[in-house]
Write a protein that holds these residues in place. Structure first.
Motif, PDB file in Angstrom:
ATOM      1  N   ALA A  45     -11.689   8.804  14.705  1.00  0.00           N
ATOM      2  CA  ALA A  45     -11.056   7.914  13.741  1.00  0.00           C
ATOM      3  C   ALA A  45     -11.370   8.332  12.311  1.00  0.00           C
ATOM      4  CB  ALA A  45     -11.515   6.473  13.983  1.00  0.00           C
ATOM      5  N   THR A  46     -12.554   8.858  12.082  1.00  0.00           N
ATOM      6  CA  THR A  46     -12.921   9.320  10.739  1.00  0.00           C
ATOM      7  C   THR A  46     -12.050  10.495  10.308  1.00  0.00           C
ATOM      8  OG1 THR A  46     -15.220   8.619  11.062  1.00  0.00           O
ATOM      9  CG2 THR A  46     -14.799  10.224   9.317  1.00  0.00           C
ATOM     10  N   VAL A  47     -11.865  11.454  11.193  1.00  0.00           N
ATOM     11  CA  VAL A  47     -11.008  12.611  10.878  1.00  0.00           C
ATOM     12  C   VAL A  47      -9.570  12.157  10.655  1.00  0.00           C
ATOM     13  CG1 VAL A  47     -10.174  14.847  11.693  1.00  0.00           C
ATOM     14  CG2 VAL A  47     -12.518  14.121  12.219  1.00  0.00           C
ATOM     15  N   TRP A  48      -9.101  11.261  11.497  1.00  0.00           N
ATOM     16  CA  TRP A  48      -7.752  10.704  11.370  1.00  0.00           C
ATOM     17  C   TRP A  48      -7.581  10.009  10.021  1.00  0.00           C
ATOM     18  CZ3 TRP A  48      -5.934   6.140  14.987  1.00  0.00           C
ATOM     19  CH2 TRP A  48      -4.620   5.793  14.671  1.00  0.00           C
ATOM     20  N   LEU A  49      -8.558   9.228   9.626  1.00  0.00           N
ATOM     21  CA  LEU A  49      -8.514   8.520   8.344  1.00  0.00           C
ATOM     22  C   LEU A  49      -8.399   9.492   7.180  1.00  0.00           C
ATOM     23  CD1 LEU A  49      -8.843   5.930   6.637  1.00  0.00           C
ATOM     24  CD2 LEU A  49     -11.316   6.201   6.868  1.00  0.00           C
ATOM     25  N   MET A  50      -9.168  10.564   7.205  1.00  0.00           N
ATOM     26  CA  MET A  50      -9.131  11.556   6.128  1.00  0.00           C
ATOM     27  C   MET A  50      -7.763  12.238   6.054  1.00  0.00           C
ATOM     28  SD  MET A  50     -12.926  13.168   6.759  1.00  0.00           S
ATOM     29  CE  MET A  50     -12.704  14.495   5.567  1.00  0.00           C
ATOM     30  N   LEU A  51      -7.189  12.542   7.198  1.00  0.00           N
ATOM     31  CA  LEU A  51      -5.867  13.182   7.222  1.00  0.00           C
ATOM     32  C   LEU A  51      -4.787  12.234   6.691  1.00  0.00           C
ATOM     33  CD1 LEU A  51      -6.035  14.983  10.682  1.00  0.00           C
ATOM     34  CD2 LEU A  51      -5.937  16.086   8.440  1.00  0.00           C
ATOM     35  N   ALA A  52      -4.880  10.959   7.048  1.00  0.00           N
ATOM     36  CA  ALA A  52      -3.888   9.980   6.586  1.00  0.00           C
ATOM     37  C   ALA A  52      -3.934   9.823   5.073  1.00  0.00           C
ATOM     38  CB  ALA A  52      -4.125   8.635   7.274  1.00  0.00           C
ATOM     39  N   LEU A  53      -5.125   9.795   4.512  1.00  0.00           N
ATOM     40  CA  LEU A  53      -5.259   9.653   3.058  1.00  0.00           C
ATOM     41  C   LEU A  53      -4.752  10.897   2.328  1.00  0.00           C
ATOM     42  CD1 LEU A  53      -8.761   7.942   2.863  1.00  0.00           C
ATOM     43  CD2 LEU A  53      -6.526   6.876   2.490  1.00  0.00           C
ATOM     44  N   ASP A  54      -4.867  12.050   2.956  1.00  0.00           N
ATOM     45  CA  ASP A  54      -4.411  13.305   2.335  1.00  0.00           C
ATOM     46  C   ASP A  54      -2.892  13.448   2.367  1.00  0.00           C
ATOM     47  OD1 ASP A  54      -4.889  16.060   1.283  1.00  0.00           O
ATOM     48  OD2 ASP A  54      -4.030  16.628   3.224  1.00  0.00           O
ATOM     49  N   LEU A  55      -2.228  12.591   3.161  1.00  0.00           N
ATOM     50  CA  LEU A  55      -0.784  12.739   3.376  1.00  0.00           C
ATOM     51  C   LEU A  55       0.051  12.263   2.197  1.00  0.00           C
ATOM     52  CD1 LEU A  55       1.193  13.612   5.640  1.00  0.00           C
ATOM     53  CD2 LEU A  55       1.138  11.252   6.456  1.00  0.00           C
ATOM     54  N   ARG A  56      -0.494  11.425   1.340  1.00  0.00           N
ATOM     55  CA  ARG A  56       0.287  10.731   0.317  1.00  0.00           C
ATOM     56  C   ARG A  56       1.053  11.688  -0.609  1.00  0.00           C
ATOM     57  NH1 ARG A  56       0.966   6.059  -2.579  1.00  0.00           N
ATOM     58  NH2 ARG A  56       1.094   6.245  -4.824  1.00  0.00           N
ATOM     59  N   LEU A  59       0.804  -1.219   0.000  1.00  0.00           N
ATOM     60  CA  LEU A  59       0.000   0.000   0.000  1.00  0.00           C
ATOM     61  C   LEU A  59       0.837   1.270   0.000  1.00  0.00           C
ATOM     62  CD1 LEU A  59      -2.721  -0.980   2.651  1.00  0.00           C
ATOM     63  CD2 LEU A  59      -2.818  -1.251   0.161  1.00  0.00           C
ATOM     64  N   GLY A  60       2.092   1.164   0.399  1.00  0.00           N
ATOM     65  CA  GLY A  60       2.891   2.360   0.616  1.00  0.00           C
ATOM     66  C   GLY A  60       2.690   2.837   2.044  1.00  0.00           C
ATOM     67  N   VAL A  61       3.591   3.679   2.507  1.00  0.00           N
ATOM     68  CA  VAL A  61       3.567   4.117   3.904  1.00  0.00           C
ATOM     69  C   VAL A  61       2.277   4.844   4.249  1.00  0.00           C
ATOM     70  CG1 VAL A  61       4.700   5.575   5.629  1.00  0.00           C
ATOM     71  CG2 VAL A  61       6.078   4.247   4.023  1.00  0.00           C
ATOM     72  N   THR A  62       1.892   5.819   3.433  1.00  0.00           N
ATOM     73  CA  THR A  62       0.753   6.663   3.795  1.00  0.00           C
ATOM     74  C   THR A  62      -0.572   5.906   3.752  1.00  0.00           C
ATOM     75  OG1 THR A  62       0.666   7.449   1.490  1.00  0.00           O
ATOM     76  CG2 THR A  62       1.907   8.775   3.067  1.00  0.00           C
ATOM     77  N   ARG A  63      -0.760   5.048   2.765  1.00  0.00           N
ATOM     78  CA  ARG A  63      -2.003   4.272   2.721  1.00  0.00           C
ATOM     79  C   ARG A  63      -2.057   3.250   3.839  1.00  0.00           C
ATOM     80  NH1 ARG A  63      -1.953   3.307  -3.825  1.00  0.00           N
ATOM     81  NH2 ARG A  63      -2.832   5.327  -4.437  1.00  0.00           N
ATOM     82  N   ALA A  64      -0.907   2.683   4.183  1.00  0.00           N
ATOM     83  CA  ALA A  64      -0.868   1.748   5.313  1.00  0.00           C
ATOM     84  C   ALA A  64      -1.240   2.451   6.613  1.00  0.00           C
ATOM     85  CB  ALA A  64       0.521   1.123   5.429  1.00  0.00           C
ATOM     86  N   MET A  65      -0.898   3.743   6.722  1.00  0.00           N
ATOM     87  CA  MET A  65      -1.247   4.509   7.907  1.00  0.00           C
ATOM     88  C   MET A  65      -2.752   4.714   8.048  1.00  0.00           C
ATOM     89  SD  MET A  65       1.346   5.367   9.823  1.00  0.00           S
ATOM     90  CE  MET A  65       0.793   6.829  10.696  1.00  0.00           C
ATOM     91  N   ALA A  66      -3.494   4.510   6.975  1.00  0.00           N
ATOM     92  CA  ALA A  66      -4.954   4.679   7.021  1.00  0.00           C
ATOM     93  C   ALA A  66      -5.670   3.421   7.495  1.00  0.00           C
ATOM     94  CB  ALA A  66      -5.472   5.082   5.638  1.00  0.00           C
ATOM     95  N   VAL A  67      -4.957   2.312   7.604  1.00  0.00           N
ATOM     96  CA  VAL A  67      -5.589   1.050   7.980  1.00  0.00           C
ATOM     97  C   VAL A  67      -6.099   1.097   9.421  1.00  0.00           C
ATOM     98  CG1 VAL A  67      -5.161  -1.404   8.426  1.00  0.00           C
ATOM     99  CG2 VAL A  67      -4.295  -0.335   6.332  1.00  0.00           C
ATOM    100  N   VAL A  68      -5.288   1.597  10.353  1.00  0.00           N
ATOM    101  CA  VAL A  68      -5.658   1.590  11.774  1.00  0.00           C
ATOM    102  C   VAL A  68      -6.895   2.456  12.037  1.00  0.00           C
ATOM    103  CG1 VAL A  68      -4.876   2.029  14.127  1.00  0.00           C
ATOM    104  CG2 VAL A  68      -3.279   1.092  12.437  1.00  0.00           C
ATOM    105  N   PRO A  69      -6.947   3.717  11.573  1.00  0.00           N
ATOM    106  CA  PRO A  69      -8.176   4.486  11.823  1.00  0.00           C
ATOM    107  C   PRO A  69      -9.414   3.860  11.189  1.00  0.00           C
ATOM    108  CG  PRO A  69      -6.710   5.657  10.311  1.00  0.00           C
ATOM    109  CD  PRO A  69      -5.927   4.540  10.912  1.00  0.00           C
TER     110      PRO A  69
END
Length: 465
Positions: free
Chosen positions: A373-384, A269-279
């Motif tokens: 968790a929803t806000v966290w997920l959105m921020l993680a996806l925007d990080l890529r 997934l790459g680092v940033t997409r993998a970071m979206a898994v937990v939220p």
């Protein structure tokens, strides 16, 4: 890497012993509604001590710093064990706060010290292996806590933790040659205000900080929901065994994820997409607790937290800093770690205290977990996109520093390079593209490579094509 693994393993073993005793003693004598106050105290004290680190560590070589922390941990933990015999309420507050502050300072400095020894291309594999030390140590610590709790009162787990810290401090942190050439403790520039100014000036660092902050807020809310349910449903006399067995299960699951899932997810997934898994998982589990409630669903929510936080989430968080220039990483990483973790904990504490004045329903706080968790997920996806920009700069600098004279390229050599473009190891793919660029053969790189799931491959292919 072996030393790093061993140090993290030993610290985690001791810290889980300490955590088990802390949770059992606190909830056996104090209500869960007091937890937000200790969360807040941990956050404030950690931030204050962090800002004083250059003074506290003056004269301590970086190569000796981790052993220094372990010796301090041994002494303070032993003192706490001695004063806990009084059973006064303030001693349980002190134990809870010390456990949180110690984890913050040691783990932040651990990754700074270790991170200075790896390049961008080495970090993905090394961090996964080193990170497994924390999880493996957590398993051993939880198993020891479970066994000791059958024989001794929960207070004596604190003494066992002090002994584990002492044993871990005997592990040499670096070779003699490394010690002589290492820098001292934290640079002056790592003070809060200086580093915050650098974060504000860089959009990528702002987003990393926001991801870490929302992660800490969500994890704190999860912890409160879980312990509130436990406080109501588990008898006080069984708390030490309950927490020991729970942490044993969570750490075992976390080790399995670290060794078999975390590295695979990061590669795929790459680092940033993998970071979206937990939220995403916490969002789902939080909604489940809000809808159903009960100890089983609370355990499921905690299972997502405990099994992924110190495996996938921790490894991914560390990798977000790897592309930064070393002088920038040394200045901002400890600040973002502390502000992200403890600042998020402080924000979550204030939110909990405000909501407790209105409702103590577990469903309300579980729903709040889902929102965070929803806000966290959105921020993680925007990080890529921002991560790729920083990584592109770092990779270009690394390649520029490693030019070499090339032999003549023959047909078999060209065929070998083309075959390497299909390799599962992204480092080999990037190296093959670099060699083709050096030989002036970039036109032979297939455009399909831009669809690769590997961030490094896509970044370099975009540059070359």
């Amino acid at each position: 890497m072996i030393r790093a693994f061993s140090l993290l393993f030993g610290f985690a073993t001791a810290h889980v012993l300490l955590e088990t005793s802390r949770d059992a003693l606190f909830l056996a004598r104090l209500p869960a509604s007091r937890l937000p106050w200790v969360y807040l105290a941990i956050a404030i004290l950690a931030l204050v001590l962090f800002d004083r680190l250059p003074t506290l560590l003056r004269g301590v070589h970086r190569s000796h710093e981790l052993v220094y922390w372990l010796r301090v941990a041994t002494i303070v933990t032993f003192i706490l064990w001695a004063i806990l015999s009084s059973s006064r309420p303030w001693t349980f507050y002190a134990l809870y706060i010390w456990t949180g502050v110690l984890a913050t300072l040691f783990i932040v400095r651990f990754w700074i010290v270790i991170g200075s020894t790896f390049t961008v291309t080495q970090a993905n594999r090394a961090y996964t292996v080193i990170g497994a030390g924390a999880v493996a140590g957590g398993i051993v610590g939880a198993a020891l806590a479970a066994l000791l709790s059958l024989v001794f009162p929960a207070r004596h787990l604190v003494l066992a933790a002090a002994a584990a810290f002492a044993l871990t401090s005997l592990i040499p942190a670096a070779d003699k040659a490394d010690a002589e050439s290492s820098e001292g403790g934290p640079p002056a520039g790592s003070r809060l205000l200086d580093a915050v100014g650098l974060v504000v000036a860089k959009p990528y660092l702002q987003r990393v900080g926001a991801v870490l902050l929302l992660g800490a807020i969500t994890f704190t809310l999860v912890d409160f929901v879980f312990k509130s349910v436990v406080d109501r449903t588990v008898p006080a006399a069984q708390l030490d065994t309950f927490f020991a067995l729970t942490y044993l299960g969570l750490n075992s699951l976390s080790l399995l994820i670290q060794l078999s899932v975390a590295a695979w997810l990061i590669r795929r997934l790459g680092v940033t997409r993998a970071m979206a898994v937990v939220p995403a998982l916490l969002l789902t589990a939080g909604l489940g607790v809000a809808a159903g409630g009960g100890l089983v669903l609370a355990l499921l929510l905690k299972a997502v937290d405990g099994s992924f936080r110190y495996s996938l989430h921790r490894t991914g968080s560390e990798l977000l800093f790897v592309p930064l220039a070393p002088h920038v990483r040394d200045r901002v990483k400890p600040v973002l770690d502390v502000i992200g973790q403890r600042g998020g904990q402080a924000v979550a504490s204030l939110i909990i205290l405000l909501l407790l004045a209105i409702s103590s329903s577990d469903a309300v706080f579980a729903a709040l977990v889902a929102v965070a968790a929803t806000v966290w997920l959105m921020l993680a996806l925007d990080l890529r996109r921002h991560y790729l920009d920083v990584f592109r700069t770092s990779l270009t600098d690394e390649i520029t520093a490693a030019r070499w004279d090339l032999p003549e390229l023959d047909v078999p050599g060209l065929e070998a390079l083309l075959k390497s473009l299909d390799d599962g190891d992204e480092r080999r793919v990037v190296s093959a593209m670099e060699l083709m660029a050096a030989y002036g053969k970039t036109t032979l790189i297939p455009t399909m490579i831009l669809r690769s799931s590997q961030d490094r491959v896509v970044v370099r292919a975009t540059e070359l094509l």
